[in-house]
Design a protein around this motif. Structure first.
Motif, PDB file in Angstrom:
ATOM      1  N   PRO A 284     -22.879  77.975  21.473  1.00  0.00           N
ATOM      2  CA  PRO A 284     -22.140  76.833  20.931  1.00  0.00           C
ATOM      3  C   PRO A 284     -21.377  77.266  19.674  1.00  0.00           C
ATOM      4  O   PRO A 284     -21.883  78.070  18.877  1.00  0.00           O
ATOM      5  CB  PRO A 284     -23.236  75.815  20.589  1.00  0.00           C
ATOM      6  CG  PRO A 284     -24.514  76.580  20.545  1.00  0.00           C
ATOM      7  CD  PRO A 284     -24.323  77.820  21.379  1.00  0.00           C
ATOM      8  N   ALA A 285     -20.175  76.748  19.519  1.00  0.00           N
ATOM      9  CA  ALA A 285     -19.317  77.155  18.399  1.00  0.00           C
ATOM     10  C   ALA A 285     -19.995  76.928  17.048  1.00  0.00           C
ATOM     11  O   ALA A 285     -19.836  77.725  16.125  1.00  0.00           O
ATOM     12  CB  ALA A 285     -17.988  76.408  18.452  1.00  0.00           C
ATOM     13  N   ASP A 286     -20.785  75.868  16.944  1.00  0.00           N
ATOM     14  CA  ASP A 286     -21.397  75.581  15.646  1.00  0.00           C
ATOM     15  C   ASP A 286     -22.544  76.517  15.287  1.00  0.00           C
ATOM     16  O   ASP A 286     -23.122  76.417  14.210  1.00  0.00           O
ATOM     17  CB  ASP A 286     -21.824  74.124  15.542  1.00  0.00           C
ATOM     18  CG  ASP A 286     -22.889  73.737  16.543  1.00  0.00           C
ATOM     19  OD1 ASP A 286     -23.277  74.566  17.395  1.00  0.00           O
ATOM     20  OD2 ASP A 286     -23.343  72.581  16.471  1.00  0.00           O
ATOM     21  N   SER A 287     -22.859  77.464  16.173  1.00  0.00           N
ATOM     22  CA  SER A 287     -23.899  78.447  15.855  1.00  0.00           C
ATOM     23  C   SER A 287     -23.309  79.751  15.306  1.00  0.00           C
ATOM     24  O   SER A 287     -24.048  80.632  14.884  1.00  0.00           O
ATOM     25  CB  SER A 287     -24.745  78.758  17.091  1.00  0.00           C
ATOM     26  OG  SER A 287     -24.024  79.554  18.019  1.00  0.00           O
ATOM     27  N   VAL A 288     -21.988  79.867  15.331  1.00  0.00           N
ATOM     28  CA  VAL A 288     -21.322  81.099  14.896  1.00  0.00           C
ATOM     29  C   VAL A 288     -20.855  80.943  13.452  1.00  0.00           C
ATOM     30  O   VAL A 288     -20.131  79.999  13.126  1.00  0.00           O
ATOM     31  CB  VAL A 288     -20.111  81.431  15.799  1.00  0.00           C
ATOM     32  CG1 VAL A 288     -19.428  82.711  15.343  1.00  0.00           C
ATOM     33  CG2 VAL A 288     -20.537  81.523  17.258  1.00  0.00           C
ATOM     34  N   GLN A 289     -21.285  81.878  12.604  1.00  0.00           N
ATOM     35  CA  GLN A 289     -20.841  81.878  11.214  1.00  0.00           C
ATOM     36  C   GLN A 289     -19.919  83.070  10.985  1.00  0.00           C
ATOM     37  O   GLN A 289     -20.229  84.176  11.422  1.00  0.00           O
ATOM     38  CB  GLN A 289     -22.021  81.990  10.255  1.00  0.00           C
ATOM     39  CG  GLN A 289     -22.942  80.803  10.275  1.00  0.00           C
ATOM     40  CD  GLN A 289     -24.008  80.919   9.210  1.00  0.00           C
ATOM     41  OE1 GLN A 289     -23.803  81.518   8.153  1.00  0.00           O
ATOM     42  NE2 GLN A 289     -25.158  80.340   9.488  1.00  0.00           N
ATOM     43  N   VAL A 290     -18.808  82.834  10.315  1.00  0.00           N
ATOM     44  CA  VAL A 290     -17.881  83.902   9.948  1.00  0.00           C
ATOM     45  C   VAL A 290     -17.738  83.866   8.434  1.00  0.00           C
ATOM     46  O   VAL A 290     -17.350  82.847   7.865  1.00  0.00           O
ATOM     47  CB  VAL A 290     -16.500  83.719  10.622  1.00  0.00           C
ATOM     48  CG1 VAL A 290     -15.553  84.838  10.202  1.00  0.00           C
ATOM     49  CG2 VAL A 290     -16.650  83.668  12.139  1.00  0.00           C
ATOM     50  N   TRP A 291     -18.071  84.982   7.812  1.00  0.00           N
ATOM     51  CA  TRP A 291     -17.973  85.103   6.355  1.00  0.00           C
ATOM     52  C   TRP A 291     -16.853  86.072   6.042  1.00  0.00           C
ATOM     53  O   TRP A 291     -16.834  87.192   6.545  1.00  0.00           O
ATOM     54  CB  TRP A 291     -19.267  85.625   5.765  1.00  0.00           C
ATOM     55  CG  TRP A 291     -20.476  84.761   6.002  1.00  0.00           C
ATOM     56  CD1 TRP A 291     -20.629  83.762   6.917  1.00  0.00           C
ATOM     57  CD2 TRP A 291     -21.713  84.841   5.308  1.00  0.00           C
ATOM     58  NE1 TRP A 291     -21.879  83.229   6.842  1.00  0.00           N
ATOM     59  CE2 TRP A 291     -22.578  83.871   5.858  1.00  0.00           C
ATOM     60  CE3 TRP A 291     -22.186  85.640   4.282  1.00  0.00           C
ATOM     61  CZ2 TRP A 291     -23.870  83.683   5.402  1.00  0.00           C
ATOM     62  CZ3 TRP A 291     -23.482  85.449   3.838  1.00  0.00           C
ATOM     63  CH2 TRP A 291     -24.301  84.470   4.388  1.00  0.00           C
ATOM     64  N   ILE A 292     -15.933  85.667   5.199  1.00  0.00           N
ATOM     65  CA  ILE A 292     -14.822  86.523   4.805  1.00  0.00           C
ATOM     66  C   ILE A 292     -15.009  86.927   3.345  1.00  0.00           C
ATOM     67  O   ILE A 292     -15.124  86.065   2.472  1.00  0.00           O
ATOM     68  CB  ILE A 292     -13.471  85.813   5.004  1.00  0.00           C
ATOM     69  CG1 ILE A 292     -13.268  85.474   6.477  1.00  0.00           C
ATOM     70  CG2 ILE A 292     -12.331  86.671   4.467  1.00  0.00           C
ATOM     71  CD1 ILE A 292     -12.024  84.660   6.769  1.00  0.00           C
ATOM     72  N   GLN A 293     -15.061  88.226   3.131  1.00  0.00           N
ATOM     73  CA  GLN A 293     -15.149  88.754   1.774  1.00  0.00           C
ATOM     74  C   GLN A 293     -13.835  89.449   1.465  1.00  0.00           C
ATOM     75  O   GLN A 293     -13.487  90.434   2.110  1.00  0.00           O
ATOM     76  CB  GLN A 293     -16.312  89.733   1.651  1.00  0.00           C
ATOM     77  CG  GLN A 293     -17.657  89.072   1.866  1.00  0.00           C
ATOM     78  CD  GLN A 293     -18.810  90.051   1.751  1.00  0.00           C
ATOM     79  OE1 GLN A 293     -18.634  91.228   1.491  1.00  0.00           O
ATOM     80  NE2 GLN A 293     -20.008  89.550   1.965  1.00  0.00           N
ATOM     81  N   GLU A 294     -13.108  88.906   0.501  1.00  0.00           N
ATOM     82  CA  GLU A 294     -11.808  89.464   0.143  1.00  0.00           C
ATOM     83  C   GLU A 294     -11.927  90.327  -1.114  1.00  0.00           C
ATOM     84  O   GLU A 294     -12.591  89.947  -2.071  1.00  0.00           O
ATOM     85  CB  GLU A 294     -10.796  88.353  -0.090  1.00  0.00           C
ATOM     86  CG  GLU A 294     -10.462  87.604   1.185  1.00  0.00           C
ATOM     87  CD  GLU A 294      -9.402  86.561   0.973  1.00  0.00           C
ATOM     88  OE1 GLU A 294      -8.499  86.479   1.807  1.00  0.00           O
ATOM     89  OE2 GLU A 294      -9.469  85.822  -0.018  1.00  0.00           O
ATOM     90  N   THR A 295     -11.268  91.447  -1.069  1.00  0.00           N
ATOM     91  CA  THR A 295     -11.230  92.356  -2.202  1.00  0.00           C
ATOM     92  C   THR A 295      -9.776  92.520  -2.618  1.00  0.00           C
ATOM     93  O   THR A 295      -8.922  92.801  -1.771  1.00  0.00           O
ATOM     94  CB  THR A 295     -11.825  93.727  -1.813  1.00  0.00           C
ATOM     95  OG1 THR A 295     -13.158  93.517  -1.337  1.00  0.00           O
ATOM     96  CG2 THR A 295     -11.849  94.677  -2.975  1.00  0.00           C
ATOM     97  N   PRO A 296      -9.479  92.362  -3.896  1.00  0.00           N
ATOM     98  CA  PRO A 296      -8.095  92.547  -4.348  1.00  0.00           C
ATOM     99  C   PRO A 296      -7.578  93.939  -3.976  1.00  0.00           C
ATOM    100  O   PRO A 296      -8.344  94.907  -3.948  1.00  0.00           O
ATOM    101  CB  PRO A 296      -8.183  92.390  -5.869  1.00  0.00           C
ATOM    102  CG  PRO A 296      -9.465  91.666  -6.124  1.00  0.00           C
ATOM    103  CD  PRO A 296     -10.383  92.045  -5.003  1.00  0.00           C
ATOM    104  N   THR A 297      -6.297  94.028  -3.698  1.00  0.00           N
ATOM    105  CA  THR A 297      -5.724  95.297  -3.233  1.00  0.00           C
ATOM    106  C   THR A 297      -5.777  96.404  -4.275  1.00  0.00           C
ATOM    107  O   THR A 297      -5.648  97.576  -3.937  1.00  0.00           O
ATOM    108  CB  THR A 297      -4.264  95.102  -2.781  1.00  0.00           C
ATOM    109  OG1 THR A 297      -3.516  94.524  -3.852  1.00  0.00           O
ATOM    110  CG2 THR A 297      -4.188  94.208  -1.557  1.00  0.00           C
ATOM    111  N   ASP A 298      -6.004  96.056  -5.534  1.00  0.00           N
ATOM    112  CA  ASP A 298      -6.144  97.110  -6.545  1.00  0.00           C
ATOM    113  C   ASP A 298      -7.581  97.625  -6.652  1.00  0.00           C
ATOM    114  O   ASP A 298      -7.875  98.491  -7.455  1.00  0.00           O
ATOM    115  CB  ASP A 298      -5.636  96.642  -7.909  1.00  0.00           C
ATOM    116  CG  ASP A 298      -6.432  95.476  -8.474  1.00  0.00           C
ATOM    117  OD1 ASP A 298      -7.255  94.874  -7.745  1.00  0.00           O
ATOM    118  OD2 ASP A 298      -6.223  95.147  -9.654  1.00  0.00           O
ATOM    119  N   SER A 299      -8.466  97.096  -5.792  1.00  0.00           N
ATOM    120  CA  SER A 299      -9.878  97.480  -5.831  1.00  0.00           C
ATOM    121  C   SER A 299     -10.323  98.304  -4.631  1.00  0.00           C
ATOM    122  O   SER A 299     -11.511  98.498  -4.422  1.00  0.00           O
ATOM    123  CB  SER A 299     -10.753  96.222  -5.936  1.00  0.00           C
ATOM    124  OG  SER A 299     -10.507  95.550  -7.147  1.00  0.00           O
TER     125      SER A 299
END
Length: 60
Positions: free
Chosen positions: A34-49
């Motif tokens: 079921p779609a509500d069982s899927v977690q997507v975590w996005i971790q963004e890092t600045p391009t200078d890092s």
């Protein structure tokens, strides 16, 4: 419940929305979850890092 972590540089909220939906759809379509069982975590890092090939991503 799968948890998918995406490491990336900054993106717009619209692109992140599309990415989250696409990843969720893969688990729904291929695993029958079921779609509500899927977690997507996005971790963004600045391009200078972070860099590629010895060059900061901010310089590309």
């Amino acid at each position: 419940m799968p948890i998918v972590t995406v490491l990336q540089g900054p993106r717009t909220p619209e692109l992140k929305r599309v990415l989250i939906q696409g990843i969720t759809d893969v688990f729904v379509d291929n695993y029958g979850l079921p779609a509500d069982s899927v977690q997507v975590w996005i971790q963004e890092t600045p391009t200078d890092s972070w860099g590629v090939g010895g060059v900061p991503a901010a310089d590309k």
